[in-house]
Write a protein that holds these residues in place. Structure first.
Motif, PDB file in Angstrom:
ATOM      1  N   GLY A  23       1.014  -1.106   0.489  1.00 29.82           N
ATOM      2  CA  GLY A  23      -0.238  -0.033  -0.090  1.00 29.82           C
ATOM      3  C   GLY A  23       0.821   1.403   0.106  1.00 29.82           C
ATOM      4  N   THR A  25       0.611   4.134  -2.135  1.00 29.72           N
ATOM      5  CA  THR A  25       0.826   4.994  -2.404  1.00 29.72           C
ATOM      6  C   THR A  25       0.571   5.905  -2.719  1.00 29.72           C
ATOM      7  OG1 THR A  25      -1.299   3.440  -3.626  1.00 29.72           O
ATOM      8  CG2 THR A  25      -1.812   6.031  -3.956  1.00 29.72           C
ATOM      9  N   GLY A  28      -0.775   8.074   1.447  1.00 24.66           N
ATOM     10  CA  GLY A  28      -0.525   7.578   2.413  1.00 24.66           C
ATOM     11  C   GLY A  28       0.672   6.837   2.899  1.00 24.66           C
ATOM     12  N   LEU A  29       0.076   6.228   4.063  1.00 24.05           N
ATOM     13  CA  LEU A  29       1.443   6.036   5.047  1.00 24.05           C
ATOM     14  C   LEU A  29       2.214   4.740   4.815  1.00 24.05           C
ATOM     15  CD1 LEU A  29      -1.184   5.287   7.977  1.00 24.05           C
ATOM     16  CD2 LEU A  29      -0.488   7.649   8.369  1.00 24.05           C
ATOM     17  N   ARG A  49      -1.797  -3.120  -5.772  1.00 21.85           N
ATOM     18  CA  ARG A  49      -2.526  -3.408  -6.809  1.00 21.85           C
ATOM     19  C   ARG A  49      -2.666  -2.342  -8.122  1.00 21.85           C
ATOM     20  NH1 ARG A  49      -8.382  -1.972  -4.592  1.00 21.85           N
ATOM     21  NH2 ARG A  49      -7.942   0.375  -3.150  1.00 21.85           N
ATOM     22  N   THR A  50      -1.996  -2.050  -8.150  1.00 28.65           N
ATOM     23  CA  THR A  50      -2.394  -0.585  -9.318  1.00 28.65           C
ATOM     24  C   THR A  50      -0.799   0.253 -10.102  1.00 28.65           C
ATOM     25  OG1 THR A  50      -4.078  -0.015  -9.167  1.00 28.65           O
ATOM     26  CG2 THR A  50      -3.165   1.095 -10.793  1.00 28.65           C
ATOM     27  N   VAL A  75       0.170  -6.494  -6.367  1.00 31.00           N
ATOM     28  CA  VAL A  75      -0.487  -7.132  -6.027  1.00 31.00           C
ATOM     29  C   VAL A  75      -2.180  -6.793  -4.954  1.00 31.00           C
ATOM     30  CG1 VAL A  75       0.355  -6.445  -3.868  1.00 31.00           C
ATOM     31  CG2 VAL A  75      -0.632  -8.840  -3.545  1.00 31.00           C
ATOM     32  N   ASP A  76      -3.243  -7.686  -5.764  1.00 32.40           N
ATOM     33  CA  ASP A  76      -4.498  -6.996  -5.240  1.00 32.40           C
ATOM     34  C   ASP A  76      -5.064  -7.858  -3.476  1.00 32.40           C
ATOM     35  OD1 ASP A  76      -7.463  -6.728  -4.311  1.00 32.40           O
ATOM     36  OD2 ASP A  76      -7.648  -6.639  -6.244  1.00 32.40           O
ATOM     37  N   ALA A 103      -1.210  -1.734   3.642  1.00 28.25           N
ATOM     38  CA  ALA A 103      -2.151  -1.284   2.902  1.00 28.25           C
ATOM     39  C   ALA A 103      -3.252  -1.817   3.901  1.00 28.25           C
ATOM     40  CB  ALA A 103      -2.282  -2.014   1.685  1.00 28.25           C
ATOM     41  N   GLY A 104      -4.667  -0.467   3.698  1.00 24.48           N
ATOM     42  CA  GLY A 104      -5.717  -1.418   4.007  1.00 24.48           C
ATOM     43  C   GLY A 104      -6.802  -0.214   3.693  1.00 24.48           C
ATOM     44  N   THR A 123      -9.367  -8.108   3.040  1.00 26.56           N
ATOM     45  CA  THR A 123      -7.791  -6.915   2.185  1.00 26.56           C
ATOM     46  C   THR A 123      -7.424  -6.840   3.629  1.00 26.56           C
ATOM     47  OG1 THR A 123      -9.609  -5.206   1.043  1.00 26.56           O
ATOM     48  CG2 THR A 123      -7.935  -5.072   1.841  1.00 26.56           C
ATOM     49  N   SER A 152      -5.203   0.180  13.840  1.00 32.14           N
ATOM     50  CA  SER A 152      -5.618   1.050  14.020  1.00 32.14           C
ATOM     51  C   SER A 152      -6.288   1.288  15.719  1.00 32.14           C
ATOM     52  CB  SER A 152      -7.032   1.376  13.500  1.00 32.14           C
ATOM     53  OG  SER A 152      -7.641   2.477  13.479  1.00 32.14           O
ATOM     54  N   TYR A 178     -15.316  -3.466  10.370  1.00 28.09           N
ATOM     55  CA  TYR A 178     -13.074  -2.652  10.326  1.00 28.09           C
ATOM     56  C   TYR A 178     -12.902  -2.388  11.511  1.00 28.09           C
ATOM     57  CZ  TYR A 178      -9.853   0.793   9.594  1.00 28.09           C
ATOM     58  OH  TYR A 178      -8.369   1.795   9.817  1.00 28.09           O
ATOM     59  N   PRO A 210      -1.254   4.918  13.381  1.00 29.72           N
ATOM     60  CA  PRO A 210      -0.857   5.586  13.398  1.00 29.72           C
ATOM     61  C   PRO A 210      -1.615   7.332  14.211  1.00 29.72           C
ATOM     62  CG  PRO A 210      -2.402   4.978  11.651  1.00 29.72           C
ATOM     63  CD  PRO A 210      -2.865   3.693  12.389  1.00 29.72           C
ATOM     64  N   HIS A 216      -5.049   9.722   1.862  1.00 30.26           N
ATOM     65  CA  HIS A 216      -6.624   8.862   1.797  1.00 30.26           C
ATOM     66  C   HIS A 216      -7.840   7.964   2.260  1.00 30.26           C
ATOM     67  CE1 HIS A 216      -4.594  10.855  -1.733  1.00 30.26           C
ATOM     68  NE2 HIS A 216      -3.937  10.017  -1.981  1.00 30.26           N
ATOM     69  N   LEU A 217      -7.651   7.141   3.567  1.00 31.51           N
ATOM     70  CA  LEU A 217      -8.133   6.102   3.844  1.00 31.51           C
ATOM     71  C   LEU A 217      -9.692   6.528   3.629  1.00 31.51           C
ATOM     72  CD1 LEU A 217      -8.044   3.458   4.929  1.00 31.51           C
ATOM     73  CD2 LEU A 217      -7.873   4.573   6.908  1.00 31.51           C
TER      74      LEU A 217
HETATM   75  N1  LIG Z   1      -4.636   7.683   8.084  1.00 34.69           N
HETATM   76  C1  LIG Z   1      -4.996   7.266   9.066  1.00 34.69           C
HETATM   77  O1  LIG Z   1      -5.447   7.678  10.249  1.00 34.69           O
HETATM   78  C2  LIG Z   1      -5.309   5.892   9.327  1.00 34.69           C
HETATM   79  C3  LIG Z   1      -5.773   5.356  11.254  1.00 34.69           C
HETATM   80  C4  LIG Z   1      -6.055   3.786  11.938  1.00 34.69           C
HETATM   81  C5  LIG Z   1      -5.658   2.738  10.717  1.00 34.69           C
HETATM   82  N2  LIG Z   1      -4.805   3.051   9.341  1.00 34.69           N
HETATM   83  C6  LIG Z   1      -4.322   2.381   8.919  1.00 34.69           C
HETATM   84  O2  LIG Z   1      -2.812   3.085   7.690  1.00 34.69           O
HETATM   85  C7  LIG Z   1      -2.630   1.968   6.811  1.00 34.69           C
HETATM   86  C8  LIG Z   1      -2.782   2.328   5.394  1.00 34.69           C
HETATM   87  O3  LIG Z   1      -3.708   3.542   5.263  1.00 34.69           O
HETATM   88  P1  LIG Z   1      -3.646   5.417   4.529  1.00 34.69           P
HETATM   89  O4  LIG Z   1      -4.060   5.470   5.932  1.00 34.69           O
HETATM   90  O5  LIG Z   1      -2.707   4.936   4.727  1.00 34.69           O
HETATM   91  O6  LIG Z   1      -4.957   5.329   3.665  1.00 34.69           O
HETATM   92  P2  LIG Z   1      -4.779   4.635   2.331  1.00 34.69           P
HETATM   93  O7  LIG Z   1      -4.091   6.584   1.889  1.00 34.69           O
HETATM   94  O8  LIG Z   1      -5.494   4.244   1.750  1.00 34.69           O
HETATM   95  O9  LIG Z   1      -3.469   4.044   1.636  1.00 34.69           O
HETATM   96  C9  LIG Z   1      -3.814   2.843   2.194  1.00 34.69           C
HETATM   97  C10 LIG Z   1      -3.642   1.323   0.631  1.00 34.69           C
HETATM   98  O10 LIG Z   1      -3.837   0.513   0.396  1.00 34.69           O
HETATM   99  C11 LIG Z   1      -2.996  -0.287  -0.296  1.00 34.69           C
HETATM  100  N3  LIG Z   1      -4.630  -1.279  -1.019  1.00 34.69           N
HETATM  101  C12 LIG Z   1      -5.664  -1.088  -0.501  1.00 34.69           C
HETATM  102  N4  LIG Z   1      -6.745  -1.847  -1.146  1.00 34.69           N
HETATM  103  C13 LIG Z   1      -5.930  -2.764  -1.438  1.00 34.69           C
HETATM  104  C14 LIG Z   1      -5.923  -3.712  -2.097  1.00 34.69           C
HETATM  105  N5  LIG Z   1      -7.451  -4.826  -2.267  1.00 34.69           N
HETATM  106  N6  LIG Z   1      -4.771  -4.754  -2.938  1.00 34.69           N
HETATM  107  C15 LIG Z   1      -3.908  -4.111  -2.255  1.00 34.69           C
HETATM  108  N7  LIG Z   1      -3.426  -2.578  -1.160  1.00 34.69           N
HETATM  109  C16 LIG Z   1      -4.732  -1.870  -1.190  1.00 34.69           C
HETATM  110  C17 LIG Z   1      -4.127   1.137  -1.240  1.00 34.69           C
HETATM  111  O11 LIG Z   1      -3.938   0.801  -2.537  1.00 34.69           O
HETATM  112  P3  LIG Z   1      -5.025   1.769  -3.674  1.00 34.69           P
HETATM  113  O12 LIG Z   1      -4.129   3.946  -3.807  1.00 34.69           O
HETATM  114  O13 LIG Z   1      -4.884   1.596  -5.176  1.00 34.69           O
HETATM  115  O14 LIG Z   1      -6.224   2.473  -3.241  1.00 34.69           O
HETATM  116  C18 LIG Z   1      -2.781   2.020  -0.544  1.00 34.69           C
HETATM  117  O15 LIG Z   1      -1.638   2.875  -1.023  1.00 34.69           O
HETATM  118  C19 LIG Z   1      -4.300   1.014   6.577  1.00 34.69           C
HETATM  119  O16 LIG Z   1      -3.765  -0.784   6.994  1.00 34.69           O
HETATM  120  C20 LIG Z   1      -5.153   1.617   7.508  1.00 34.69           C
HETATM  121  O17 LIG Z   1      -6.184   0.522   8.950  1.00 34.69           O
HETATM  122  C21 LIG Z   1      -5.061   5.044   8.867  1.00 34.69           C
END
Ligand SMILES: NC(=O)c1ccc[n+]([C@@H]2O[C@H](COP(=O)([O-])OP(=O)(O)OC[C@H]3O[C@@H](n4cnc5c(N)ncnc54)[C@H](OP(=O)(O)O)[C@@H]3O)[C@@H](O)[C@H]2O)c1
Length: 309
Positions: A23, A25, A28-29, A49-50, A75-76, A103-104, A123, A152, A178, A210, A216-217
């Motif tokens: 993950g 992208t 993101g984290l 995945r892309t 990977v998806d 990723a999530g 996922t 989380s 979730y 985090p 983008h979550l």
């Molecule tokens: N941001 C927060 O405040 C927060 C809080 C608690 C926990 N988290 C955790 O932090 C992690 C990262 O999230 P983020 O906040 O950085 O969100 P994000 O910006 O949406 O990034 C999520 C990443 O996961 C990828 N992903 C989603 N579905 C996937 C799939 N089926 N296969 C492969 N990759 C996939 C996304 O790819 P695409 O770009 O292709 O969608 C993206 O690269 C997650 O596990 C989330 O639960 C975040």
């Protein structure tokens, strides 16, 4: 650590080490995690995945770290066949010193995957569980491997572990599922670490969260896309009330590189663990429930069709 507070200056030289981050992208984290690991000399496999998004992430990392050693793994995680194919492809990486299951997706509408699983659990838990199991030999080959799983604050929403038949049809609540998927990340981490120790393998498993970070979550969960005007507005609204994605990656980076025992959980040290410099944090008692940990492990093995370690 150089002082009471961990900072990215505490990350050691990682030259010669290989990390795989899911993950990655841009925005993101995972991106900030991969960037910082590359800045400290690691070869980083960007797993997403892309292909176009992996190219964009690699380009943005190389802008900041010219000469960064980067690999791509497509990977998806919501598709078990894709996870198996990705693990086959990742064999070319050789030993993996650090696997970051970042990723999530969050609170997405109800959807079933090709494997008949609900998409958040697929996922956030089952895909990473299978990927980790398939890559374990390479992490063991490191001789000093580490696995970091992203959980989380939302694991606190879960009043029970997700131990029912994952293919059964039941009433769907986005936030309950979730929370359960993020509880699963912790149950998995602690059971994995115990099994690794029991098997005498040179790998530890840790977890991080985090707090609340501007990524983008929310748009990914609500809209299923990071493109377009509504996505940009929602992204900006989230950024206005949260800490930066860069700071949100610090707990992951501390869990990945600080001298910490397996089973450690790292999160932001500020009020309510929403933001701030990282420190070791606590979990709910349910996340430390060894019966739930073992039962989720056995259920996950049966669901993905892999018994390990
Ligand atoms: N941001 C927060 O405040 C927060 C809080 C608690 C926990 N988290 C955790 O932090 C992690 C990262 O999230 P983020 O906040 O950085 O969100 P994000 O910006 O949406 O990034 C999520 C990443 O996961 C990828 N992903 C989603 N579905 C996937 C799939 N089926 N296969 C492969 N990759 C996939 C996304 O790819 P695409 O770009 O292709 O969608 C993206 O690269 C997650 O596990 C989330 O639960 C975040």
């Amino acid at each position: 650590m150089s002082g009471a507070t961990w900072t990215t200056a505490d990350i050691p030289d990682l030259t010669g080490r290989t990390a795989l981050v899911t993950g990655p992208t841009v925005g993101g984290l995972g991106f900030h995690t991969a960037l910082e690991l590359a800045r400290h000399g690691a070869r980083v496999a960007l797993a997403g995945r892309t292909s176009a998004k992996l190219d964009a992430a690699a380009g943005a990392i190389t802008d900041e770290v010219p000469g960064a050693l980067l690999e791509h793994v497509v990977v998806d995680l919501a598709d078990l066949a894709s996870v198996r194919a990705a693990a086959d492809d990742a064999a070319r990486l050789g030993p993996i010193d650090l696997l970051v299951n970042n990723a999530g997706i969050m609170a997405s509408p109800h959807r079933r995957t090709a494997d008949g699983l609900e998409s958040q659990m697929a996922t956030n838990h089952f895909g990473p569980f299978l990927l980790t199991g398939l890559l374990l030999d390479q992490v063991v080959a490191s001789g000093d491997g580490r696995i970091v799983n992203l959980s989380s604050l939302a694991h606190r929403l879960a009043h029970s572990a997700p131990l029912g038949d994952p293919r059964a049809r039941r009433r769907y609540s986005r936030w309950r599922v979730y929370g359960q998927s993020k509880l699963a990340n912790l149950l998995f981490t602690f059971e994995l670490d115990r099994r690794l120790r029991r098997a005498g393998l040179p790998v530890t498993a840790l977890a991080a969260h985090p707090g609340f970070a501007g990524t983008h979550l929310v748009v990914n969960g609500q809209l299923g896309t990071t493109q377009g005007r509504i996505s940009s507005i929602l992204d900006a609204a989230v950024r206005a009330v949260s800490q930066s994605a860069e700071a949100g990656a610090w707990p992951t980076l501390m869990a990945a590189t600080a001298d910490l025992p397996g089973g450690t959980y790292v999160g932001p040290g500020g009020p309510g663990q929403a933001s701030g410099p990282p420190r070791i944090v606590d979990t709910t008692p349910l996340a430390r429930d060894e019966v739930a940990q073992r039962r989720l492990w056995e259920l996950s093995e049966a669901t993905v069709g892999l018994r390990w370690p």
